[in-house]
Design a protein around this motif. Structure first.
Motif, PDB file in Angstrom:
ATOM      1  N   ASP A 204     -41.924  64.723 -18.478  1.00 39.67           N
ATOM      2  CA  ASP A 204     -41.702  66.166 -18.339  1.00 39.67           C
ATOM      3  C   ASP A 204     -41.536  66.564 -16.878  1.00 39.67           C
ATOM      4  O   ASP A 204     -40.658  67.364 -16.539  1.00 39.67           O
ATOM      5  CB  ASP A 204     -42.860  66.947 -18.959  1.00 39.67           C
ATOM      6  CG  ASP A 204     -42.914  66.822 -20.475  1.00 39.67           C
ATOM      7  OD1 ASP A 204     -41.909  66.409 -21.095  1.00 39.67           O
ATOM      8  OD2 ASP A 204     -43.982  67.134 -21.046  1.00 39.67           O
ATOM      9  N   TYR A 205     -42.343  66.001 -16.005  1.00 39.11           N
ATOM     10  CA  TYR A 205     -42.259  66.325 -14.582  1.00 39.11           C
ATOM     11  C   TYR A 205     -40.926  65.859 -13.996  1.00 39.11           C
ATOM     12  O   TYR A 205     -40.242  66.614 -13.302  1.00 39.11           O
ATOM     13  CB  TYR A 205     -43.429  65.695 -13.829  1.00 39.11           C
ATOM     14  CG  TYR A 205     -43.426  66.041 -12.369  1.00 39.11           C
ATOM     15  CD1 TYR A 205     -43.921  67.264 -11.933  1.00 39.11           C
ATOM     16  CD2 TYR A 205     -42.910  65.158 -11.433  1.00 39.11           C
ATOM     17  CE1 TYR A 205     -43.905  67.590 -10.579  1.00 39.11           C
ATOM     18  CE2 TYR A 205     -42.894  65.483 -10.088  1.00 39.11           C
ATOM     19  CZ  TYR A 205     -43.391  66.693  -9.670  1.00 39.11           C
ATOM     20  OH  TYR A 205     -43.359  67.023  -8.336  1.00 39.11           O
TER      21      TYR A 205
ATOM     22  N   SER B  51     -36.741  68.879  -9.071  1.00 42.80           N
ATOM     23  CA  SER B  51     -35.655  68.213  -8.362  1.00 42.80           C
ATOM     24  C   SER B  51     -36.175  67.460  -7.144  1.00 42.80           C
ATOM     25  O   SER B  51     -37.052  67.955  -6.423  1.00 42.80           O
ATOM     26  CB  SER B  51     -34.607  69.234  -7.898  1.00 42.80           C
ATOM     27  OG  SER B  51     -33.631  68.589  -7.095  1.00 42.80           O
TER      28      SER B  51
ATOM     29  N   GLY C  47     -38.246  65.457 -15.417  1.00 40.75           N
ATOM     30  CA  GLY C  47     -37.151  66.227 -15.986  1.00 40.75           C
ATOM     31  C   GLY C  47     -37.114  67.677 -15.577  1.00 40.75           C
ATOM     32  O   GLY C  47     -36.164  68.393 -15.901  1.00 40.75           O
ATOM     33  N   SER C  48     -38.134  68.144 -14.857  1.00 42.98           N
ATOM     34  CA  SER C  48     -38.180  69.571 -14.532  1.00 42.98           C
ATOM     35  C   SER C  48     -38.206  69.882 -13.038  1.00 42.98           C
ATOM     36  O   SER C  48     -38.060  71.034 -12.648  1.00 42.98           O
ATOM     37  CB  SER C  48     -39.399  70.215 -15.206  1.00 42.98           C
ATOM     38  OG  SER C  48     -40.595  69.646 -14.712  1.00 42.98           O
TER      39      SER C  48
END
Length: 163
Positions: free
Chosen positions: A81-82, A87, A84-85
């Motif tokens: 999750d990290y 940059s 993917g969220s």
């Protein structure tokens, strides 16, 4: 059974949830969650991953022409999750989450050590499909945790609790 028409962004479900790791030409590593990924040839073996051109990792893959597809298990959900969220333009995601990496054996990119399967690929082609550029990667090597490899050398995916 009566059918009803509908429109959705992604019609094929479930879709694999993978982390693509890459390295830029200066040696900086990164990883991102990729929603569009799949097999695209068995002879030679190839996979494709779709990356939006605005993503930080896009230019890394474009420049170096290689990447690693890492298959995360459910106990890696927080990291998935990290990655993917957030940059990598804003921070070193791998360092912040203490993501363990190692050099891939056949391509110039990192593998994510805590993912049980790492598929090393070299880019042989790409195509813009709209929102994503699909990078076609020839599989150069597959790393797998030894406890999921059968006697014949195949991976027993039933032993994995993938995201």
């Amino acid at each position: 059974m009566k059918k009803k028409q509908f429109i959705t962004k992604s019609s094929l479900q479930p879709a694999p949830k993978v982390l693509v790791s890459c390295r830029d030409k200066d040696g900086k590593d990164n990883a991102l969650a990729v929603a569009y990924c799949g097999n695209c040839s068995y002879d030679p073996p190839m996979v494709m991953v779709g990356i939006v051109p605005s993503r930080y990792s896009y230019q890394m893959v474009k420049d170096t022409k290689c990447f690693v597809v890492n298959l995360p298990t459910k106990d890696y959900q927080k990291e998935f999750d990290y990655l993917g969220s957030v940059s990598a333009r804003d921070e070193d995601k791998l360092a912040k989450m203490n993501i363990k990496t190692a050099d891939a054996s056949k391509v110039n990119a990192p593998i994510l050590v805590d993912c049980p399967v790492n598929i090393e690929c070299t880019v042989v082609d790409s195509i813009m499909t709209g929102s994503h550029e699909m990078f076609i990667g020839k599989i150069e090597n597959i790393n797998a945790d030894e406890n999921i490899v059968n006697e014949d050398g195949s991976i027993d995916y039933s032993k994995l609790d993938l995201i």
